[in-house]
Design a protein around this motif. Sequence first.
Motif, PDB file in Angstrom:
ATOM      1  N   THR A 227      38.258  34.934  43.881  1.00 24.36           N
ATOM      2  CA  THR A 227      36.963  35.407  44.628  1.00 24.36           C
ATOM      3  C   THR A 227      35.930  34.497  44.558  1.00 24.36           C
ATOM      4  O   THR A 227      35.964  33.559  43.548  1.00 24.36           O
ATOM      5  CB  THR A 227      36.511  36.716  44.085  1.00 24.36           C
ATOM      6  OG1 THR A 227      36.145  36.545  42.410  1.00 24.36           O
ATOM      7  CG2 THR A 227      37.497  37.811  44.020  1.00 24.36           C
TER       8      THR A 227
ATOM      9  N   ALA B  15      39.739  34.613  50.364  1.00 25.47           N
ATOM     10  CA  ALA B  15      39.152  35.033  49.368  1.00 25.47           C
ATOM     11  C   ALA B  15      39.617  36.878  49.049  1.00 25.47           C
ATOM     12  O   ALA B  15      39.464  37.271  50.114  1.00 25.47           O
ATOM     13  CB  ALA B  15      37.542  35.126  49.009  1.00 25.47           C
TER      14      ALA B  15
ATOM     15  N   ASP C 223      39.091  40.747  47.778  1.00 27.79           N
ATOM     16  CA  ASP C 223      38.039  41.643  47.473  1.00 27.79           C
ATOM     17  C   ASP C 223      37.782  41.746  45.869  1.00 27.79           C
ATOM     18  O   ASP C 223      38.530  42.011  45.061  1.00 27.79           O
ATOM     19  CB  ASP C 223      38.343  43.043  47.974  1.00 27.79           C
ATOM     20  CG  ASP C 223      37.297  44.101  47.569  1.00 27.79           C
ATOM     21  OD1 ASP C 223      36.217  44.185  48.577  1.00 27.79           O
ATOM     22  OD2 ASP C 223      37.255  44.823  46.566  1.00 27.79           O
ATOM     23  N   TYR C 224      36.414  41.524  45.398  1.00 24.29           N
ATOM     24  CA  TYR C 224      35.924  41.547  44.152  1.00 24.29           C
ATOM     25  C   TYR C 224      36.471  42.596  43.332  1.00 24.29           C
ATOM     26  O   TYR C 224      37.161  42.557  42.256  1.00 24.29           O
ATOM     27  CB  TYR C 224      34.261  41.301  44.147  1.00 24.29           C
ATOM     28  CG  TYR C 224      33.971  41.258  42.644  1.00 24.29           C
ATOM     29  CD1 TYR C 224      34.125  39.941  42.236  1.00 24.29           C
ATOM     30  CD2 TYR C 224      33.681  42.266  41.849  1.00 24.29           C
ATOM     31  CE1 TYR C 224      33.602  39.653  40.884  1.00 24.29           C
ATOM     32  CE2 TYR C 224      32.970  42.026  40.590  1.00 24.29           C
ATOM     33  CZ  TYR C 224      32.686  40.855  40.264  1.00 24.29           C
ATOM     34  OH  TYR C 224      32.411  40.709  38.850  1.00 24.29           O
TER      35      TYR C 224
END
Length: 307
Positions: free
Chosen positions: A194, A238, A240-241
């Motif tokens: 991320t 990236a 998803d956090y």
Amino acid sequence: MNISKYLDVSEEVSLAINENRPVVALESTIISHGMPYPQNVETALNTEQIIRKNGAVPATIAIIGGKLKAGLSHDEIEYLGKKGLEVTKASRRDLPFLLANGEDGATTVATTMIIAALAGIQVFCTGGIGGVHRGAEITMDISADLEELSMTPVMVVCAGAKSILDLGLTLEYLETKGVPVIGYQTEELPAFYTRKSGFKVDYRIDTPEMLAKVFHAKTETGLQGGMLVTNPIPEKFAMDYDVINNAIDAAIKEAAQHGVHGKDTTPFLLAKIKELTGGDSLVSNIQLVYNNARLASNIAIELSKLK
């Protein structure tokens, strides 16, 4: 010091160094322990090709047959990829034993830095560095990568510290050791999969030219140690956090249940995270390495102009 007995620099890499052309070092643990065959070999060769397309010479680093190798052939990369987990994951403490016994070793960030410096290579591209593991106040599990960064004069380009780590403590450790942490076009420390972590870097620098100038100033003044450049994974790749952090928490819990520790921790966690994310984490891992290779090549080009 009779390093020539152990160090084997390929003809291409040696010529480039002697002619002051840009060279970028690459690690080999990503080949043996980072992903399965044949994706590991494909990724390694693609990364080398990206470096060439961007105007630099790639130098994949490993220990083969008791030799510190800087610049592997395609056959040697294939050999490491097929051998996989059978290859010793080699950190600083393992080097004397591998050299004395004529064995193979895949280099971590720490050992890649050592061999790169011995060969005269100043820029090194990797995925993410090791660091202070979660729960290190009990286990004392701290990667040798951090200590090497404090001693060895190599600029390491990465996508931040692996998000399986305690990022806050990792930054504190690097600060204590005097290692500058730079964000490339960002003020926030990227966390591997991320672009965000909630932690700030020491400095933001927006161009490869300025990154090269800063590192050149460091080496010219004789300051010990390396420099860490953190380059966020491209937005489109990236993860998803929350998704990745939930997967990391689950993987860490399972590692504790199975008693996984030491240098087996990172390969176990990365494999488990790949499983939990349906393979998405592997795609992100590959793309962030490619992204770092482009930036490292550009820095090496700018650095060669300053010598």
